[in-house]
Design a protein around this motif. Structure first.
Motif, short mmCIF file in Angstrom:
data_model
loop_
_atom_site.label_atom_id
_atom_site.label_comp_id
_atom_site.label_asym_id
_atom_site.label_seq_id
_atom_site.Cartn_x
_atom_site.Cartn_y
_atom_site.Cartn_z
N GLY A 19 -5.37 7.95 3.84
CA GLY A 19 -5.55 6.62 3.91
C GLY A 19 -4.32 6.13 3.31
N GLU A 20 -4.58 4.91 2.59
CA GLU A 20 -3.53 4.11 2.10
C GLU A 20 -4.15 3.63 0.72
OE1 GLU A 20 -2.97 0.88 4.68
OE2 GLU A 20 -1.11 1.97 5.79
N LEU A 21 -3.29 3.82 -0.29
CA LEU A 21 -3.81 3.34 -1.75
C LEU A 21 -3.13 1.89 -2.01
CD1 LEU A 21 -3.24 6.62 -3.58
CD2 LEU A 21 -5.23 5.87 -2.65
N PHE A 22 -3.88 1.03 -2.31
CA PHE A 22 -3.58 -0.27 -2.93
C PHE A 22 -2.66 -0.10 -4.26
CE2 PHE A 22 -4.22 -4.32 -5.27
CZ PHE A 22 -3.78 -5.31 -4.37
N VAL A 23 -1.67 -0.98 -3.84
CA VAL A 23 -0.51 -0.94 -5.18
C VAL A 23 -0.37 -2.56 -5.68
CG1 VAL A 23 1.89 -0.55 -5.61
CG2 VAL A 23 0.82 1.11 -4.18
N ALA A 24 -0.06 -3.18 -4.78
CA ALA A 24 0.23 -4.79 -5.36
C ALA A 24 -0.34 -5.75 -4.58
CB ALA A 24 1.58 -4.59 -5.91
N GLU A 25 -0.52 -7.07 -4.93
CA GLU A 25 -0.58 -8.07 -4.26
C GLU A 25 -0.16 -9.47 -4.66
OE1 GLU A 25 -5.00 -9.30 -2.33
OE2 GLU A 25 -4.79 -9.89 -3.98
N GLN A 26 0.24 -10.43 -3.68
CA GLN A 26 0.91 -11.50 -4.42
C GLN A 26 0.78 -12.47 -3.34
OE1 GLN A 26 4.93 -11.45 -5.59
NE2 GLN A 26 5.41 -13.25 -5.81
N TYR A 57 0.97 -1.21 -0.07
CA TYR A 57 -0.07 0.00 -0.15
C TYR A 57 0.80 1.27 0.05
CZ TYR A 57 -3.70 -3.08 1.44
OH TYR A 57 -5.12 -3.93 1.26
N GLN A 58 0.42 2.26 -0.74
CA GLN A 58 1.41 3.31 -0.73
C GLN A 58 0.57 4.50 0.32
OE1 GLN A 58 1.06 5.45 -4.22
NE2 GLN A 58 2.64 7.00 -3.90
N PRO A 59 1.39 5.14 1.32
CA PRO A 59 0.80 5.70 2.27
C PRO A 59 0.15 7.13 1.53
CG PRO A 59 2.95 5.12 2.96
CD PRO A 59 2.84 4.84 1.76
N ALA A 60 -0.95 7.64 1.88
CA ALA A 60 -1.67 8.93 1.36
C ALA A 60 -2.08 9.78 2.32
CB ALA A 60 -2.47 8.52 0.14
N THR A 61 -2.63 10.89 2.16
CA THR A 61 -3.13 11.85 3.28
C THR A 61 -4.55 11.29 3.67
OG1 THR A 61 -4.05 13.13 1.64
CG2 THR A 61 -1.92 13.71 2.22
N ARG A 75 10.85 -5.50 -3.90
CA ARG A 75 10.09 -4.84 -4.72
C ARG A 75 9.49 -3.68 -4.69
NH1 ARG A 75 7.15 -9.05 -7.59
NH2 ARG A 75 9.25 -9.58 -8.21
N TYR A 76 8.79 -3.67 -3.47
CA TYR A 76 8.04 -2.39 -3.22
C TYR A 76 8.55 -1.90 -1.83
CZ TYR A 76 4.76 -4.42 -6.73
OH TYR A 76 4.35 -4.77 -7.80
N ALA A 77 9.95 -1.64 -1.92
CA ALA A 77 10.47 -0.84 -0.77
C ALA A 77 9.82 0.59 -0.56
CB ALA A 77 11.93 -1.03 -0.72
N GLY A 78 9.79 0.97 0.64
CA GLY A 78 9.04 2.18 0.70
C GLY A 78 7.46 2.10 0.98
N TYR A 79 6.89 1.07 0.74
CA TYR A 79 5.31 0.97 0.56
C TYR A 79 5.05 0.49 1.93
CZ TYR A 79 5.32 2.24 -4.27
OH TYR A 79 5.18 2.97 -5.39
N VAL A 80 3.81 0.54 2.36
CA VAL A 80 3.39 -0.44 3.59
C VAL A 80 3.11 -1.57 3.12
CG1 VAL A 80 1.74 -0.42 5.39
CG2 VAL A 80 2.53 1.76 4.78
N ILE A 81 3.68 -2.53 3.88
CA ILE A 81 3.54 -4.17 3.48
C ILE A 81 2.80 -4.73 4.60
CG2 ILE A 81 4.64 -6.31 2.74
CD1 ILE A 81 5.59 -4.13 0.75
N LYS A 82 1.56 -5.30 4.05
CA LYS A 82 0.85 -6.04 5.01
C LYS A 82 0.75 -7.73 4.58
CE LYS A 82 -2.18 -2.17 6.27
NZ LYS A 82 -3.42 -1.78 6.09
N ALA A 83 0.43 -8.48 5.43
CA ALA A 83 0.25 -9.75 5.29
C ALA A 83 -1.16 -10.21 5.65
CB ALA A 83 1.17 -10.80 5.91
#
Length: 109
Positions: A21-28, A15-19, A42-50
């Protein structure tokens, strides 16, 4: 991000942090820690959730088999039809410029 070995397979999401909330970027869906590390780098700098994989996400298509999957063929160069077309065009141009076509087919141009 380290995931307990007993929890695999899991789905990791970026997820990309935004003002607002968070914007979904990718899922695997990942099956081991190496795949988690690859996704995280690969998605360094984004919020990673499992999250845990749902039962319907684990169902596979029985008609699909990795051994029978065809890979894409990357051809280099011109296809055969393009070469034949080029030869015909060159012959027609040479025939008109030399006058052979006009004499053979009795054309008055």
């Amino acid at each position: 991000m380290v995931i307990n070995e007993k929890e695999f397979p899991v789905v990791v999401q970026a997820y990309q942090p935004a003002t607002d909330g968070e914007l979904f970027v990718a899922e695997q869906m990942v099956r081991n820690q190496t795949e988690v590390d690859t996704f995280s780098s690969r998605y360094a700098g984004y919020v990673i959730k499992a999250r845990v994989v749902k039962e319907n996400e684990l169902v596979t298509n029985s008609n699909y088999d990795n051994r029978t999957r065809r890979t894409a063929v990357h051809r280099r160069g011109l296809p055969v039809w393009a070469i034949l077309l080029l030869i015909v065009v060159v012959l027609v141009v040479v025939g008109f410029t030399t006058g052979w076509i006009q004499k053979t087919f009795e054309l008055n141009l």
